[in-house]
Design a protein around this motif. Structure first.
Motif, PDB file in Angstrom:
ATOM      1  N   ARG A 167       0.820  -1.223   0.000  1.00 34.63           N
ATOM      2  CA  ARG A 167       0.000   0.000   0.000  1.00 34.63           C
ATOM      3  C   ARG A 167       0.850   1.268   0.000  1.00 34.63           C
ATOM      4  O   ARG A 167       0.335   2.362   0.102  1.00 34.63           O
ATOM      5  CB  ARG A 167      -0.928  -0.002   1.214  1.00 34.63           C
ATOM      6  N   MET A 168       2.164   1.097  -0.096  1.00 35.87           N
ATOM      7  CA  MET A 168       3.069   2.245  -0.107  1.00 35.87           C
ATOM      8  C   MET A 168       3.447   2.575  -1.540  1.00 35.87           C
ATOM      9  O   MET A 168       3.155   1.819  -2.453  1.00 35.87           O
ATOM     10  CB  MET A 168       4.328   1.906   0.705  1.00 35.87           C
ATOM     11  N   ARG A 169       4.103   3.723  -1.714  1.00 32.85           N
ATOM     12  CA  ARG A 169       4.504   4.169  -3.046  1.00 32.85           C
ATOM     13  C   ARG A 169       6.007   4.103  -3.196  1.00 32.85           C
ATOM     14  O   ARG A 169       6.745   4.266  -2.239  1.00 32.85           O
ATOM     15  CB  ARG A 169       4.062   5.607  -3.254  1.00 32.85           C
ATOM     16  N   ALA A 170       6.435   3.910  -4.419  1.00 34.03           N
ATOM     17  CA  ALA A 170       7.852   3.993  -4.761  1.00 34.03           C
ATOM     18  C   ALA A 170       7.936   4.708  -6.102  1.00 34.03           C
ATOM     19  O   ALA A 170       7.104   4.494  -6.987  1.00 34.03           O
ATOM     20  CB  ALA A 170       8.467   2.599  -4.857  1.00 34.03           C
ATOM     21  N   GLU A 188      13.959  12.192  -0.977  1.00 31.37           N
ATOM     22  CA  GLU A 188      13.093  13.045  -0.175  1.00 31.37           C
ATOM     23  C   GLU A 188      13.745  13.300   1.177  1.00 31.37           C
ATOM     24  O   GLU A 188      14.423  12.441   1.724  1.00 31.37           O
ATOM     25  CB  GLU A 188      11.741  12.358   0.015  1.00 31.37           C
ATOM     26  N   TRP A 189      13.512  14.499   1.670  1.00 33.17           N
ATOM     27  CA  TRP A 189      13.952  14.904   2.996  1.00 33.17           C
ATOM     28  C   TRP A 189      12.709  15.394   3.721  1.00 33.17           C
ATOM     29  O   TRP A 189      11.842  16.005   3.106  1.00 33.17           O
ATOM     30  CB  TRP A 189      14.955  16.055   2.919  1.00 33.17           C
ATOM     31  N   LEU A 190      12.609  15.137   5.016  1.00 34.32           N
ATOM     32  CA  LEU A 190      11.482  15.675   5.767  1.00 34.32           C
ATOM     33  C   LEU A 190      11.937  16.071   7.161  1.00 34.32           C
ATOM     34  O   LEU A 190      12.883  15.501   7.706  1.00 34.32           O
ATOM     35  CB  LEU A 190      10.312  14.698   5.826  1.00 34.32           C
ATOM     36  N   VAL A 191      11.252  17.066   7.701  1.00 31.26           N
ATOM     37  CA  VAL A 191      11.462  17.542   9.062  1.00 31.26           C
ATOM     38  C   VAL A 191      10.098  17.570   9.735  1.00 31.26           C
ATOM     39  O   VAL A 191       9.131  18.071   9.152  1.00 31.26           O
ATOM     40  CB  VAL A 191      12.079  18.962   9.079  1.00 31.26           C
ATOM     41  N   VAL A 192      10.004  17.042  10.940  1.00 32.61           N
ATOM     42  CA  VAL A 192       8.754  17.080  11.699  1.00 32.61           C
ATOM     43  C   VAL A 192       8.690  18.431  12.408  1.00 32.61           C
ATOM     44  O   VAL A 192       9.552  18.761  13.216  1.00 32.61           O
ATOM     45  CB  VAL A 192       8.669  15.920  12.707  1.00 32.61           C
ATOM     46  N   LEU A 193       7.691  19.225  12.061  1.00 26.99           N
ATOM     47  CA  LEU A 193       7.517  20.554  12.645  1.00 26.99           C
ATOM     48  C   LEU A 193       6.789  20.500  13.983  1.00 26.99           C
ATOM     49  O   LEU A 193       7.053  21.307  14.875  1.00 26.99           O
ATOM     50  CB  LEU A 193       6.769  21.462  11.678  1.00 26.99           C
ATOM     51  N   MET A 225      12.424   3.227  -2.639  1.00 26.59           N
ATOM     52  CA  MET A 225      12.025   2.297  -1.597  1.00 26.59           C
ATOM     53  C   MET A 225      10.552   2.567  -1.272  1.00 26.59           C
ATOM     54  O   MET A 225      10.164   3.721  -1.126  1.00 26.59           O
ATOM     55  CB  MET A 225      12.880   2.527  -0.350  1.00 26.59           C
ATOM     56  N   PRO A 226       9.713   1.518  -1.189  1.00 27.49           N
ATOM     57  CA  PRO A 226       8.310   1.766  -0.828  1.00 27.49           C
ATOM     58  C   PRO A 226       8.248   2.555   0.484  1.00 27.49           C
ATOM     59  O   PRO A 226       8.906   2.197   1.461  1.00 27.49           O
ATOM     60  CB  PRO A 226       7.729   0.364  -0.666  1.00 27.49           C
ATOM     61  N   GLN A 247      -3.514  12.869   4.536  1.00 30.20           N
ATOM     62  CA  GLN A 247      -3.952  12.458   5.864  1.00 30.20           C
ATOM     63  C   GLN A 247      -3.485  11.031   6.118  1.00 30.20           C
ATOM     64  O   GLN A 247      -4.278  10.133   6.319  1.00 30.20           O
ATOM     65  CB  GLN A 247      -5.487  12.540   5.947  1.00 30.20           C
ATOM     66  N   GLY A 248      -2.193  10.802   6.103  1.00 35.58           N
ATOM     67  CA  GLY A 248      -1.679   9.459   6.309  1.00 35.58           C
ATOM     68  C   GLY A 248      -1.694   8.671   5.027  1.00 35.58           C
ATOM     69  O   GLY A 248      -1.570   7.464   5.030  1.00 35.58           O
ATOM     70  N   ALA A 249      -1.869   9.337   3.911  1.00 38.98           N
ATOM     71  CA  ALA A 249      -1.863   8.674   2.606  1.00 38.98           C
ATOM     72  C   ALA A 249      -0.452   8.222   2.298  1.00 38.98           C
ATOM     73  O   ALA A 249       0.504   8.718   2.883  1.00 38.98           O
ATOM     74  CB  ALA A 249      -2.337   9.654   1.528  1.00 38.98           C
ATOM     75  N   PRO A 250      -0.290   7.302   1.356  1.00 41.99           N
ATOM     76  CA  PRO A 250       1.063   6.943   0.978  1.00 41.99           C
ATOM     77  C   PRO A 250       1.858   8.192   0.658  1.00 41.99           C
ATOM     78  O   PRO A 250       1.358   9.087   0.005  1.00 41.99           O
ATOM     79  CB  PRO A 250       0.873   6.065  -0.263  1.00 41.99           C
ATOM     80  N   GLU A 251       3.036   8.249   1.170  1.00 40.88           N
ATOM     81  CA  GLU A 251       3.885   9.414   1.006  1.00 40.88           C
ATOM     82  C   GLU A 251       4.422   9.330  -0.392  1.00 40.88           C
ATOM     83  O   GLU A 251       4.781  10.070  -1.128  1.00 40.88           O
ATOM     84  CB  GLU A 251       4.938   9.354   2.097  1.00 40.88           C
TER      85      GLU A 251
END
Length: 121
Positions: free
Chosen positions: A42-45, A50-55, A82-83, A117-121
């Motif tokens: 159910r994940m995407r590849a 990608e880089w992310l920071v939790v605000l 990577m999925p 909303q929690g969708a595959p990134e």
């Protein structure tokens, strides 16, 4: 941002191996409320990085079968072939995602917008 991560646009661009003008065009702020899917099917590849920071809040990054818990001011970097999926844990979280050109195209092609909303990134 809190005291954990304070990078200028120039410093972040250098870390991401991108020009400042490229970096300024590919940032996406997302508010997440749902946990990510745990099943890699159910994940995407897609091509890219990608880089992310939790605000704020706590995010969960799924990379294949591996689960990473990221709290406010923590960051992650990963290859998007990577999925992967991102979601919230224990309440809403807000992230700042930074994509290279290939990853950005992958997100646009699949139709995931800034209000995931929690969708595959």
């Amino acid at each position: 941002m809190g005291s954990g991560l304070r990078w200028s646009l120039e410093e972040l661009a250098t870390r991401a191996h991108l020009s400042q003008s490229s970096l300024s065009r590919i940032e996406v702020r997302q508010r997440m409320t749902e946990p990510p899917p745990e099943n890699p099917a159910r994940m995407r590849a897609h091509p890219g990085r990608e880089w992310l920071v939790v605000l704020s809040g706590t995010a969960v990054l799924m990379l294949g079968h591996r689960r990473f818990r990221l709290e406010t001011n923590q960051a992650a970097e990963f290859p998007t072939m990577m999925p992967h999926a991102i979601g919230a844990e224990g309440g809403p979280c807000e992230i700042l995602g930074i994509f290279d050109r290939d990853a950005r195209r992958g997100h646009q092609r699949d139709g995931y917008g800034d209000d995931a909303q929690g969708a595959p990134e």
